[in-house]
Design a protein around this motif. Structure first.
Motif, PDB file in Angstrom:
ATOM      1  N   ILE A 189      15.783  -5.904   4.022  1.00 52.78           N
ATOM      2  CA  ILE A 189      14.408  -5.230   5.120  1.00 52.78           C
ATOM      3  C   ILE A 189      15.631  -4.743   6.587  1.00 52.78           C
ATOM      4  O   ILE A 189      16.575  -5.634   6.565  1.00 52.78           O
ATOM      5  N   HIS A 190      14.530  -3.995   7.171  1.00 53.23           N
ATOM      6  CA  HIS A 190      15.224  -3.177   8.131  1.00 53.23           C
ATOM      7  C   HIS A 190      14.145  -2.796   8.697  1.00 53.23           C
ATOM      8  O   HIS A 190      13.194  -2.379   8.562  1.00 53.23           O
ATOM      9  N   VAL A 191      14.765  -2.204   9.599  1.00 54.12           N
ATOM     10  CA  VAL A 191      13.243  -1.403  10.852  1.00 54.12           C
ATOM     11  C   VAL A 191      13.103  -0.344   9.940  1.00 54.12           C
ATOM     12  O   VAL A 191      13.833   0.052   9.468  1.00 54.12           O
ATOM     13  N   GLY A 192      11.608  -0.664   9.619  1.00 49.10           N
ATOM     14  CA  GLY A 192      11.506   0.854   9.008  1.00 49.10           C
ATOM     15  C   GLY A 192      10.537   0.244   7.499  1.00 49.10           C
ATOM     16  O   GLY A 192      10.244   0.971   6.983  1.00 49.10           O
ATOM     17  N   THR A 193      11.291  -0.530   6.956  1.00 49.79           N
ATOM     18  CA  THR A 193      10.968  -0.805   5.323  1.00 49.79           C
ATOM     19  C   THR A 193       9.353  -1.030   5.853  1.00 49.79           C
ATOM     20  O   THR A 193       8.253  -1.752   6.115  1.00 49.79           O
ATOM     21  N   VAL A 194       9.011  -0.633   4.229  1.00 49.28           N
ATOM     22  CA  VAL A 194       7.801  -0.921   3.926  1.00 49.28           C
ATOM     23  C   VAL A 194       7.379  -2.197   3.279  1.00 49.28           C
ATOM     24  O   VAL A 194       7.859  -1.763   2.316  1.00 49.28           O
ATOM     25  N   ILE A 195       6.554  -2.773   3.507  1.00 50.66           N
ATOM     26  CA  ILE A 195       6.393  -3.879   2.483  1.00 50.66           C
ATOM     27  C   ILE A 195       5.089  -3.846   1.598  1.00 50.66           C
ATOM     28  O   ILE A 195       4.329  -4.168   2.705  1.00 50.66           O
ATOM     29  N   SER A 196       4.684  -4.016   0.646  1.00 51.28           N
ATOM     30  CA  SER A 196       3.080  -4.367  -0.229  1.00 51.28           C
ATOM     31  C   SER A 196       2.544  -5.268  -0.234  1.00 51.28           C
ATOM     32  O   SER A 196       3.685  -6.093  -0.863  1.00 51.28           O
ATOM     33  N   ILE A 197       2.208  -5.881  -0.025  1.00 49.04           N
ATOM     34  CA  ILE A 197       1.676  -7.888  -0.090  1.00 49.04           C
ATOM     35  C   ILE A 197      -0.162  -7.970  -1.044  1.00 49.04           C
ATOM     36  O   ILE A 197      -0.778  -6.702  -0.061  1.00 49.04           O
ATOM     37  N   ALA A 198       0.540  -8.504  -1.542  1.00 46.99           N
ATOM     38  CA  ALA A 198      -1.466  -8.586  -2.650  1.00 46.99           C
ATOM     39  C   ALA A 198      -1.590  -9.384  -1.919  1.00 46.99           C
ATOM     40  O   ALA A 198      -1.523  -9.835  -1.156  1.00 46.99           O
ATOM     41  N   PHE A 245      -0.160  -3.058   3.306  1.00 50.40           N
ATOM     42  CA  PHE A 245       0.790  -2.584   3.922  1.00 50.40           C
ATOM     43  C   PHE A 245       1.017  -2.437   4.465  1.00 50.40           C
ATOM     44  O   PHE A 245       0.860  -2.589   6.019  1.00 50.40           O
ATOM     45  N   TRP A 246       2.018  -3.112   5.069  1.00 54.56           N
ATOM     46  CA  TRP A 246       3.216  -3.139   6.701  1.00 54.56           C
ATOM     47  C   TRP A 246       4.577  -2.553   6.682  1.00 54.56           C
ATOM     48  O   TRP A 246       5.095  -2.794   5.710  1.00 54.56           O
ATOM     49  N   THR A 247       5.167  -2.535   7.545  1.00 61.50           N
ATOM     50  CA  THR A 247       5.898  -1.851   8.198  1.00 61.50           C
ATOM     51  C   THR A 247       6.917  -2.096   9.179  1.00 61.50           C
ATOM     52  O   THR A 247       6.137  -2.646   9.687  1.00 61.50           O
ATOM     53  N   VAL A 248       8.297  -2.962   8.451  1.00 60.25           N
ATOM     54  CA  VAL A 248       9.141  -3.417   9.645  1.00 60.25           C
ATOM     55  C   VAL A 248       9.482  -2.983  10.816  1.00 60.25           C
ATOM     56  O   VAL A 248       9.150  -1.959  10.748  1.00 60.25           O
ATOM     57  N   GLN A 249       8.798  -3.937  11.887  1.00 57.23           N
ATOM     58  CA  GLN A 249       9.072  -3.205  13.402  1.00 57.23           C
ATOM     59  C   GLN A 249      10.239  -3.170  13.812  1.00 57.23           C
ATOM     60  O   GLN A 249      10.765  -2.016  14.293  1.00 57.23           O
TER      61      GLN A 249
END
Length: 92
Positions: free
Chosen positions: A12-21, A85-89
């Motif tokens: 996990i770092h800035v810019g990582t994309v996480i998809s959440i069900a 979908f979420w991007t780590v800020q």
């Protein structure tokens, strides 16, 4: 409620994309994060709104924003058609 979540990178770092069900995510929900290496990590949603999530993952707190289609980071929908979908800020 617990959600399955898939991370697009090794950490996990800035810019990582996480998809959440699931599109409805609330404060207090648990996340079961899975990385491409099949490593897993637990997470907890601290606060949630349509425009921002604050999540606690592996002793760190992160702010996430909805993933914009123009973002250059690749991602894959490992969750379902109901994924968000979420991007780590930023790390808090």
């Amino acid at each position: 409620m617990q959600h399955s979540a898939y991370v697009n990178g090794a950490d996990i770092h800035v810019g990582t994309v996480i998809s959440i069900a699931g599109k409805i995510i609330s404060s207090g929900d648990d996340l079961a994060l899975e990385f491409p290496s099949n490593d897993r990590a637990p997470g907890t949603v601290i606060s949630a709104s349509p425009n921002e999530l604050e999540v606690h993952i592996s002793n760190e707190t992160w702010r996430l924003r909805p993933h914009a289609p123009s973002d250059s980071e690749p991602h894959s929908n490992m969750t379902s058609v109901d994924a968000s979908f979420w991007t780590v800020q930023v790390k808090l």
